[in-house]
Each structure stands twice: as C-alpha cells, then as structure tokens.
Design a protein around this motif. Structure first.
Motif, PDB file in Angstrom:
ATOM      1  N   TRP A 141     -13.574  -3.639   9.408  1.00  0.00           N
ATOM      2  CA  TRP A 141     -13.079  -2.132   9.370  1.00  0.00           C
ATOM      3  C   TRP A 141     -11.372  -2.198   9.461  1.00  0.00           C
ATOM      4  O   TRP A 141     -11.075  -2.481  10.519  1.00  0.00           O
ATOM      5  CB  TRP A 141     -14.533  -1.446  11.012  1.00  0.00           C
ATOM      6  N   HIS A 142     -11.520  -1.008   8.382  1.00  0.00           N
ATOM      7  CA  HIS A 142      -9.805  -0.757   8.952  1.00  0.00           C
ATOM      8  C   HIS A 142      -9.376   0.846   8.004  1.00  0.00           C
ATOM      9  O   HIS A 142     -10.655   1.201   7.443  1.00  0.00           O
ATOM     10  CB  HIS A 142      -8.500  -1.156   7.781  1.00  0.00           C
ATOM     11  N   GLN A 143      -8.485   0.978   7.699  1.00  0.00           N
ATOM     12  CA  GLN A 143      -8.264   2.287   7.375  1.00  0.00           C
ATOM     13  C   GLN A 143      -6.611   2.584   6.979  1.00  0.00           C
ATOM     14  O   GLN A 143      -5.876   1.589   6.691  1.00  0.00           O
ATOM     15  CB  GLN A 143      -7.428   3.669   8.686  1.00  0.00           C
ATOM     16  N   ASP A 144      -7.350   2.303   5.676  1.00  0.00           N
ATOM     17  CA  ASP A 144      -5.933   1.916   4.417  1.00  0.00           C
ATOM     18  C   ASP A 144      -4.520   2.620   5.004  1.00  0.00           C
ATOM     19  O   ASP A 144      -3.622   2.008   4.357  1.00  0.00           O
ATOM     20  CB  ASP A 144      -6.265   2.150   2.528  1.00  0.00           C
ATOM     21  N   ALA A 145      -4.653   3.182   5.562  1.00  0.00           N
ATOM     22  CA  ALA A 145      -2.909   3.757   5.779  1.00  0.00           C
ATOM     23  C   ALA A 145      -2.778   3.274   7.629  1.00  0.00           C
ATOM     24  O   ALA A 145      -1.568   3.652   7.376  1.00  0.00           O
ATOM     25  CB  ALA A 145      -3.441   5.572   6.494  1.00  0.00           C
ATOM     26  N   PRO A 227     -13.030   5.415   7.791  1.00  0.00           N
ATOM     27  CA  PRO A 227     -12.855   3.239   8.128  1.00  0.00           C
ATOM     28  C   PRO A 227     -14.056   3.139   7.666  1.00  0.00           C
ATOM     29  O   PRO A 227     -15.248   3.756   7.329  1.00  0.00           O
ATOM     30  CB  PRO A 227     -13.801   3.128   9.264  1.00  0.00           C
ATOM     31  N   HIS A 228     -13.311   2.273   6.395  1.00  0.00           N
ATOM     32  CA  HIS A 228     -14.805   1.166   5.383  1.00  0.00           C
ATOM     33  C   HIS A 228     -14.259  -0.355   6.020  1.00  0.00           C
ATOM     34  O   HIS A 228     -13.192  -1.121   6.387  1.00  0.00           O
ATOM     35  CB  HIS A 228     -13.811   2.063   3.882  1.00  0.00           C
ATOM     36  N   ALA A 229     -15.158  -0.800   5.467  1.00  0.00           N
ATOM     37  CA  ALA A 229     -15.208  -2.243   5.955  1.00  0.00           C
ATOM     38  C   ALA A 229     -15.914  -2.933   4.151  1.00  0.00           C
ATOM     39  O   ALA A 229     -16.474  -2.235   3.181  1.00  0.00           O
ATOM     40  CB  ALA A 229     -16.678  -3.045   6.783  1.00  0.00           C
TER      41      ALA A 229
HETATM   42 FE   FE2 Z   1      -9.376  -0.815   2.526  1.00  0.00          FE
END
Ligand code: FE2
Length: 270
Positions: A141-145, A227-229
């Motif tokens: 899980w992360h945010q691209d920013a 948030p995506h993964a």
């Molecule tokens: Fe990403």
C-alpha cells in the motif's frame, strides 16, 4: 472520448475507463517491450527491483533511471529467462522510445489530462510493469505522491492494462476515498541517501479495499494521494501494464525528489 465521471473520481480517487486505447496500441507496446528486453544484456548482476527492500535505492542504476530506459528484476526470479524475470522497465520510455512516445501522447490521454484539471501537464515518468506469472511480486500500500511529490500535490497515474487484470493475476487494489486523507510518507534524497520520511502517521482509512479489475485496453486513473497496492501474481497468466505519471508544471518540483531529470526535462503531450 470515453465518458469521464468527475464526481466519481472526486469521491473515490480512481476511475476505470474501458476500451480507452485500441487493441493495436496494446499490441504495439507489448511487442516493443519484448524487443527492448531482447536487446537488453543484464550482464553478470541483475539489479533487483523490490517494492519492500530499498537497498536498490542506493544503486546509481536506479537513480539515473528517471531519464533512461532501465531494467529491474523480480526478487523471486531464479532460473527464469530475462524476459520471464523482469519486474519492470523505467522510467523514461515515453521520451526515449518512439513507440512508447507515440502511444503516450495519443490525443485521448491529453484530453483526459485536461478533463482532470491539468493546465500544464508534464509526462514525468513511465513504467512497463510485467507482473510475471507465478513470481510477480506484491506491491504494498502506498500513495504515488510519496515518490512523485509536488507542492501542491498534482501527480496522477494513468495505468493502462495490456492484459486482462483481475484478482487472480494481481490487479490493482485501492481504498476508495482514501485520496482525501493526508500524504503519509515522502521518499527523497538526504545527502547521498534516499530515505523514506514520515510526514503523517495517520493509518490508512478503515475501508474495504476494492479490486480494480481492468480488461485489456482499459485505463485506470489513480489520484496521486489514493492508497493503492497489488497482490502477488500466483497465477499462470502474466499481467502486463503500462503506467504513466503526470504532474502539473505549475506546481513546485523539489530538488530533493528521487527522480531528477537534469539532462532531459519532462515534456507535455506535444
Ligand atoms: Fe503506485
């Protein structure tokens, strides 16, 4: 142009736009990637790209990839051929390779950027993502920013499915509405190191993740704070995708971001 539901995007932080590019464009990108891989000689050491282990971050090969075409291996690859062992190619395919350039600058992408509110879009980064059969690794899980930071935040991901992506082969997962929360971390240069700085310790929102299943040719739009993964690919089916990240030139791009393009500043759609 595909209908864009801006209310849904504002609410959820993502969109899935079906049949966004023609199958011939998917063919062109996949064939071109195969040619690039065939011409790539990894030499005796394979540079692993791992989403979990940041050791690679010290590697110049990774650092300079912002304005190059570089190849990164799966952590779980052992005796696979190079073509079956790569995690991704990055990060300036869209500027350095004529086929990726041409598809990345199709009018439908430029129109979409305008619809989403970009005034001076810059194509900052591109990645060809393999998600190999059986060994394609999970992306946490992360945010691209976190990785592509501007003030204010403007990064937006265009994630193009080059194969049908579903729950079995590691499609994207997202926390709907999570883009309305703060940026949690920032990955940046401190001296000679790349570090992950905690900006806000807030946990991810307690919402059920949704699987963003996408048929070949569909485009997933990801808000930079969403948030995506993605899960590992345990299936026998590859899940190739092409990801393009845009920022707005009107925002400040800090000099301590990991991705710097001193020799080849990012361009827009023209
Ligand atoms: Fe990403």
């Amino acid at each position: 142009m595909t209908a864009v539901d801006l209310d849904a995007y504002a609410r959820d932080g993502f969109l899935v736009l079906e049949d966004f590019v023609a199958p011939s464009d998917c063919d062109a990108l996949q064939e071109r990637a195969a040619k690039l891989v065939a011409a790539f000689d990894p030499g005796p050491t394979r540079t692993v790209f791992s989403a979990r282990d940041q050791d690679h971050a010290r590697d110049r090969y990774f650092r300079e990839s912002g304005e190059a075409i570089r190849f990164f291996f799966e952590e779980g690859a052992t005796d696979q051929s190079t073509a079956q062992a790569l995690n991704k190619i990055g990060h300036a395919l869209h500027d350095l390779d004529p086929v990726f350039d041409s598809v990345s600058r199709r009018p439908q992408f430029a129109d979409l950027a305008r619809t989403l509110g970009f005034r001076q879009p810059l194509l900052l980064q591109s990645m060809y993502l393999f998600k190999q059969p059986h060994i394609g690794a999970e992306v946490g899980w992360h945010q691209d920013a976190t990785y592509l930071y501007t003030r204010p935040s403007t990064v937006t991901g265009f994630w193009l499915a080059l194969d049908d992506a579903d729950r079995d082969n590691g499609c994207l997962l997202a926390l709907p509405g999570g883009h309305r929360g703060p940026l949690r971390q920032r990955f940046r240069q401190v001296g000679n190191d790349l570090v992950t700085e905690i900006l806000d310790p807030a946990p991810w929102p307690a919402v059920e993740p949704v699987a963003l299943e996408a048929r070949r040719g569909s485009l997933v739009v990801l808000h930079g704070l969403l948030p995506h993964a993605s899960a590992p690919n345990r299936s026998p089916r590859q899940r190739h995708a092409y990801a393009l990240h845009l920022i707005d030139a009107a925002a400040e791009y800090p000099a301590d971001n990991w991705l710097q393009r001193p020799g080849r500043p990012p361009r827009g759609f023209m």
